[in-house]
Design a protein around this motif. Structure first.
Motif, PDB file in Angstrom:
ATOM      1  N   LYS A   1      -6.328  -7.416  -6.893  1.00 33.91           N
ATOM      2  CA  LYS A   1      -7.034  -7.924  -8.069  1.00 33.91           C
ATOM      3  C   LYS A   1      -6.557  -9.330  -8.433  1.00 33.91           C
ATOM      4  O   LYS A   1      -7.230 -10.050  -9.168  1.00 33.91           O
ATOM      5  CB  LYS A   1      -6.826  -6.986  -9.259  1.00 33.91           C
TER       6      LYS A   1
ATOM      7  N   ASP B   1       0.827  -1.205   0.000  1.00 34.99           N
ATOM      8  CA  ASP B   1       0.000   0.000   0.000  1.00 34.99           C
ATOM      9  C   ASP B   1       0.862   1.256   0.000  1.00 34.99           C
ATOM     10  O   ASP B   1       0.554   2.239  -0.697  1.00 34.99           O
ATOM     11  CB  ASP B   1      -0.928  -0.011   1.224  1.00 34.99           C
TER      12      ASP B   1
ATOM     13  N   GLU C   1      -4.186  -1.785  -4.522  1.00 32.10           N
ATOM     14  CA  GLU C   1      -5.397  -2.034  -5.297  1.00 32.10           C
ATOM     15  C   GLU C   1      -5.138  -3.044  -6.414  1.00 32.10           C
ATOM     16  O   GLU C   1      -5.951  -3.938  -6.662  1.00 32.10           O
ATOM     17  CB  GLU C   1      -5.919  -0.723  -5.887  1.00 32.10           C
TER      18      GLU C   1
END
Length: 414
Positions: free
Chosen positions: A75, A65, A71
């Protein structure tokens, strides 16, 4: 899959990292982002190897992060475990709870390690000063004036020399780098081995990721979505005895400690589907010598239970990048910086290994008195008796003894 042509007889770089595991790739990514020219060498052609440490801990997710990559990482297909569970006497018990951690991601991400490594390599490749050479097996170190000045690797296209002010051994518990450097290893032994196998995952299976059972053996399950990665714990060096009894006896022993339906173990058709992981705990007496540093399992091999090894390797990489990136970039690397990395990471390593050895000592005593006492290790029974301890184990597993933060200033000051 090669970024740097292996046909080059000599490659010059600022840092060469042997091994593209979690620690090696994380270090390569961080150094490259800090402006250091870095080359990672990996003896295999890809990252596809079963039964490796596949836990991405909350502390590692925090590091991702910090780099602005969380993000994208999430995934990648994975399973999130906000708690770890064990079956004790037919009862489901939480043995590690991450819900109160002071982190953004209060869960362990169970992600096949090859996917995690592919992600790190893909992000690192975006940087012009990051290079990775696959199918390159380290065979020797280059020494110049008492300092390590690079390494030699064997590739399908011939031998290649990679010269650098710093060689980092991140090539695992069977490290060629540490052996060639003559670094002394202190071994603490281990009373157990783990036999890994795969069993199919069905919709009505238990909703937890770990399980334990039996007076002499433990059983660990990792949810991989369409299958369970299962680990059956046996006495150290006893795999030959287990095989001698036959595959049917082995299936019966696994069925006795597994919370899955007994007929599921029929999926283990032969010994080819059972993989031995020899557990050992050791560490180097010194992690470095002039021009060379070892991190991760190359510096300190851990028991695989709890995924401590992956977490420590990542933390080692962050600490090394924080301390070494500016001296490497400015061509002023000195021994004191290598010593500083070891000093920073020695305490959490020793404390974690001490914890594992205490757990194994409890397990060994339990095995020796198995006729009088059955069930899981005493520390697991203690958590079952006092559930608040699950938050403490959650902190130890999720964050480690000392978690590291990326020095973002070093990454930006280029």
């Amino acid at each position: 899959m090669m970024d740097q042509p292996a046909t080059s007889r000599t490659i010059d770089t600022q840092c060469v990292v042997a091994g593209s595991g979690p620690g090696g790739l994380m270090l390569g990514l961080l150094l490259a982002r800090a402006g250091v020219d870095v080359t990672v060498v990996e003896k295999h052609a890809d990252f596809l190897r079963d039964f490796r440490g596949d836990t991405v801990h909350p502390s590692t997710l925090d590091i991702i992060d910090q780099l602005g990559l969380l993000e994208e990482l999430l995934k990648v297909p994975h399973t999130q475990a906000p708690r770890l569970h064990a079956e004790i006497g037919g009862r489901d018990v939480t043995i590690a709870d991450f819900s109160r951690l002071p982190t953004k991601c209060r869960f362990i991400a169970f992600m096949p390690q090859w996917d995690f490594l592919d992600f790190l390599a893909r992000e690192a490749r975006k940087l012009p000063n990051f290079h990775i050479v696959m199918s390159a097996e380290v065979t020797d170190l280059i020494e110049d004036g008492g300092r390590i000045a690079g390494l030699v690797a064997r590739t399908p296209d011939g031998s290649v020399e990679i010269r650098a002010p710093l060689v980092v051994g991140a090539d695992g518990r069977n490290s060629v780098v540490r052996a060639k450097a003559g670094l002394e290893v202190e071994s603490f032994g281990a009373p157990s081995d783990v036999l890994w196998m795969k069993l199919s995952h069905q919709p009505d299976d238990p909703p937890y990721t770990m399980g334990h059972g039996g007076p002499r053996q433990g059983f660990v399950m990792v949810d991989r979505g369409d299958y369970w990665q299962c680990g059956y714990v046996v006495r150290k060096g006893s795999f030959a005895e287990v095989k001698e009894k036959g595959i049917e006896a082995f299936r019966e022993a696994v069925a006795a400690v597994s919370p899955l339906p007994a007929d599921r173990v029929g999926e283990i058709r032969s010994w080819d589907e059972v993989h031995l992981l020899s557990i050992r705990i050791d560490r180097l007496k010194s992690w470095w010598r002039p021009g060379l540093l070892c991190i991760g399992d190359a510096a300190h091999a851990m028991s695989p239970i709890g995924g401590f090894g992956v977490n420590l390797a990542i933390q080692d990489a962050v600490a090394a990048a924080n301390i070494l990136s500016v001296p490497l970039r400015e061509d002023r690397l000195a021994d004191r910086y290598l010593a500083a990395v070891e000093k920073r990471r020695a305490f959490p390593t020793k404390a974690t290994q001490k914890l594992q050895l205490m757990m194994q000592s409890s397990s060994k005593k339990r095995q020796e008195s198995a006729t009088k006492r059955s069930g899981p290790p005493s520390f697991v029974r203690g958590i079952a008796r006092w559930p608040f301890l699950a938050h403490l184990t959650g902190r130890l597993v999720g964050l480690g003894i000392r978690s590291e933060k990326v020095n973002m200033a070093a990454l930006k000051a280029r």
